[in-house]
Design an enzyme around this catalytic site. Structure first.
Site, PDB file in Angstrom:
ATOM      1  N   ASP A 474       4.102   1.868  -7.101  1.00 15.15           N
ATOM      2  CA  ASP A 474       5.169   2.872  -7.228  1.00 15.15           C
ATOM      3  C   ASP A 474       6.463   2.222  -7.730  1.00 15.15           C
ATOM      4  O   ASP A 474       6.629   1.004  -7.656  1.00 15.15           O
ATOM      5  CB  ASP A 474       5.396   3.528  -5.853  1.00 15.15           C
ATOM      6  N   ASP A 544       5.235  14.389  -8.424  1.00 13.18           N
ATOM      7  CA  ASP A 544       5.332  14.676  -6.984  1.00 13.18           C
ATOM      8  C   ASP A 544       5.210  16.171  -6.730  1.00 13.18           C
ATOM      9  O   ASP A 544       5.035  16.595  -5.592  1.00 13.18           O
ATOM     10  CB  ASP A 544       6.677  14.196  -6.431  1.00 13.18           C
TER      11      ASP A 544
END
Ligand code: GLA
Length: 758
Positions: A474, A544
């Site tokens: 990430d 997301d």
């Protein structure tokens, strides 16, 4: 295939040709990029026509070339100062601010494969390369252009290199990977734009005189503007018409611009973003641009996507996992956020294993002081209050459930509240004397420095040695306070690109050292979804935002340039955590299954009915996984407010019908048309039966439950499917329900399996 004769150069793929020639004053001129033209075709000179016009205020190349008006020519790599006032491919400063350069043809070579040592290099397999060297008319400055043709995939990979042979330094301020001049400006431009939670939404507009551009200044390829840009004719649609794509194999700041010149020519440029960029080239040094991929299709956007998808899978992604069956994941993030402990995680994992899920991903929160997002980044050892036997112990327990184990890391970051910062505050990217801007309480590690890269390498190697099968890499902030403390940097303008070089070195080393780990890239969702990231991580966290409706747009835009196998999609809770939209569990699956399926919700809180539905989804997905992950993606004609997606393999077609909104009493049958169906074949069509939940039907539940539901299947000739199409059963609209009526809510989908039976 590549051919060169009498100053002409031909770079051809199966369906396309890229033609150049050396002009009368020595400039490398562009002749054609589009449909295939053999190098011995008669009348090649007619493509461009003669220089037979003189213009009032034209700036001609020099006294001897009174017809060479560079501003009116199609050029391959243009520099400022000699009459071409369009956007330049290169701006390089010497002698206190001079920028005039005049790159002229000098030599060429042709070879099999591709020799370009820049990370992340596209594979040279299947390529032949034309390398053309241009030299400035006066100074020893060389520009080497490379064109690698991938015949099978209909793709050309381009790059540029500049070498400074002067005794003084050259300051490179702008340097294109590719420049493409087209003879007319009748194009639309399609870009993929957004921000966090709404990445890569498709935008299309007409090119008008002047420059249209998209770029990223975020330090990543960005969720604001993806480096994929498409030029297409105004009449081009999914199945018909011309389209040209350019995409950078790069995860950092980029810029793509399309210029319509006063003479109605079109220039497309793809480059590292000149914003904040300045690379100092000392005598004898060279700079290599990232690579750019270009592709032309005469069969619409789907044809273009097919070329780009195949190319990404075959030539860009290097992971062993590219063509493997990617596992179905359960991810702990939206299931538990930071509220994690081993027992709770194992309970979630056991429930997931029970419904057939194959991979458990332990997301953020498992390491260092990481009890929330204000601390802990940089300290990559397990928090034993959460994982008593450390990461390896946890991995063993997951394996004991028959699942693969995955872990989340964010290696490029540092929290002030961390042991790493206590030891190495100087590794945090900030400008001496200024307070750095902050995002999510975290800062960048200075990956322009070798010592920082080594630290991250070692700490990640430790984490990856715990037996994990999957890593989610990430990166959750954008760059600010641009500053490099790298001793080799000749200029602060090298910061962004040196950072990318450090990152790619790290990824290269780690992915080679752990070839069996499946890497997924992530950056606050899809902030770094690009070909550079895909080179190392064959799948990326798309966004997301997992709301099915939003995802229809996000996945649609992403699929224009990136294959199904690169889109990681999770079924999450309803109401959705990003926008609180309620969507039926089956409809969340419908969208998520086009790509790499996963789940990210607390399965321990679901009802037996919901778990049964997930069990059926998982088994449907496993049965059709090859098609949904590696099939050919295309759009079918929309009908009556619904869009249709198709993933097609040799054995079957999986079709998604998605409607945004359920109408009332529309009276029409929606139609399913499959233009690519073989008219001489016969197909079976079957709709996937969905679970219907009481909460979706409210007061109508009893009425629905009492009807003997029949499902839908048919056997139909390809001649019908490809032309008239078939009428799909009606959708429930408020009066009586029949056995064939189907329930389709807002933001709802049905899935069909179509097989050729004879
Ligand atoms: C980012 C990612 C999420 C999750 C969190 C964890 O936002 O996109 O999927 O991993 O970080 O902090």
């Amino acid at each position: 295939m590549i051919d060169a004769r009498d100053g002409w150069f031909f770079v051809s793929t199966r369906h396309t040709s890229y033609i150049m020639k050396v002009g009368e004053a020595g400039h490398l001129e562009h002749v054609h990029y589009g449909g295939y033209i053999p190098s011995d075709a008669e009348g090649l000179g007619c493509i461009q026509g003669p220089d037979d016009i003189r213009i009032g205020d034209g700036t001609y190349y020099d006294e001897e070339h009174q017809h060479t008006l560079l501003a009116r020519k199609l050029l391959e790599y243009s520099a400022p100062g000699k009459g071409d006032t369009r956007e330049s491919a290169v701006i390089a400063e010497y002698r206190n601010g001079l920028i005039t350069l005049d790159p002229l043809f000098r030599s060429f070579r042709i070879y099999e494969g591709k020799d370009y040592p820049v990370l992340p290099a596209v594979s040279g397999e299947g390529a032949s390369t034309l390398e053309i060297t241009l030299r400035d008319a006066v100074l020893p400055i060389d520009i080497i252009l490379r064109y690698s043709a991938y015949e099978e995939e209909d793709v050309i990979v381009r790059s540029a290199e500049i070498r400074n042979g002067m005794d003084e330094p050259l300051l490179l301020r702008s340097f294109a990977s590719a420049m493409l001049d087209l003879p007319d400006a009748g194009w639309d431009i399609m870009t993929f734009d957004g921000t966090w939670g709404r990445e890569r939404k498709e935008n299309r507009r007409r090119l008008v005189p002047g420059v249209s551009y998209v770029d990223s200044k975020l330090g990543a390829s960005s969720n604001e503007h993806n480096p994929l840009v498409i030029l297409l004719r105004p009449e081009t649609d999914d199945r018909h018409g011309e389209a040209i794509a350019v995409n950078m194999v790069y995860s950092g700041n980029h810029m793509e611009k399309a210029e319509v010149s006063p003479y109605g020519l079109c220039r497309l440029i793809a480059s590292i973003n000149p914003y904040g960029f300045c690379w100092k080239l000392d005598k004898g040094c060279s700079f290599r641009s990232p690579e750019a991929v270009i592709s032309y299709s005469a069969s619409g956007l789907d044809g273009l996507s097919y070329a780009l998808h195949r190319f990404a899978e075959r030539r860009i992604e290097r992971s062993r996992a590219v063509y493997s069956d990617r596992p179905i994941a359960i991810n702990s993030w939206e299931a538990a956020y930071f509220d994690i402990g081993e027992e709770k995680l194992l309970e979630l994992a056991a429930r997931a294993a029970d419904v057939g899920i194959e991979l458990f991903v332990l997301d953020d929160g498992w390491f260092g002081r990481r009890t929330d997002d204000t601390r802990g980044l940089g300290d990559w050892t397990a928090d034993t209050s959460k994982l008593p036997e450390g990461l390896s112990g946890f991995v063993r327990r997951i394996h004991a459930l028959g699942m693969k184990a995955g872990i989340w890391v964010e290696p490029e970051m540092i929290s002030i509240d961390s042991a790493l910062y206590e030891k190495h505050p100087e590794w945090l990217v900030s400008i001496p004397g200024r307070k750095p801007a902050v995002a999510r309480h975290q800062y960048f590690l200075d990956l322009t420095r070798d010592d920082v890269v080594s630290y991250v390498l070692d700490s990640m190697a430790d984490v990856f040695s715990s037996g994990v099968d999957y890593v989610k890499w990430d990166m959750n902030r954008n760059m600010s306070d641009y500053f490099t403390s790298c001793p080799e940097a000749g200029h602060q303008g090298e910061f962004f690109h040196r950072y990318m070089q450090g990152l790619y070195t790290l990824l290269e080393k780690l992915t080679s050292a752990f070839p069996d780990i499946l890497f997924e890239s992530c950056s606050s969702g899809g902030n770094r979804f690009d070909l550079g990231a895909l080179a190392f991580s064959p799948q990326g966290w798309t966004s997301d935002d997992t709301d099915a409706l939003e995802r229809m747009e996000i996945q649609h835009g992403t699929l224009r340039g990136y294959p199904l196998s690169s889109l990681s999609n999770h079924v999450t809770a309803s109401p959705n955590h990003q926008n609180l939209r309620r969507t039926s569990l089956e409809d969340r699956f419908g969208t998520a299954c086009f790509g790499i399926l996963g789940y990210e919700l607390d399965l321990t809180k679901l009802s037996e009915e919901e778990l049964a539905a997930i069990r059926d989804q998982v088994s449907f997905y496993k049965e059709h996984r090859r098609t949904l992950q590696h099939g050919r993606f295309s759009h079918l004609p929309p009908s009556d407010g619904a869009v249709f997606w198709m993933a097609c393999s040799d054995d079957e077609m999986i079709i998604l019908e998605h409607q945004m909104r359920n109408g009332v009493n529309t009276g029409r049958h929606r139609r399913l048309v499959i233009p690519s169906a073989d008219p001489s074949a016969v197909y079976s069509i079957e709709r996937r039966e969905k679970h219907v939940f009481r909460e979706d039907l409210g007061d109508k539940w009893d009425e629905w439950a009492s009807v003997q539901h029949q499902g839908f299947s048919a056997v139909v000739s390809g001649s019908i499917l490809s032309s008239a199409g078939i009428a799909l059963p009606s959708i429930f609209t408020g009066k009586a329900i029949e056995p064939t009526t189907r329930i389709l809510l807002d933001n709802a989908s049905d899935l069909y399996v179509v097989r050729r039976i004879r």
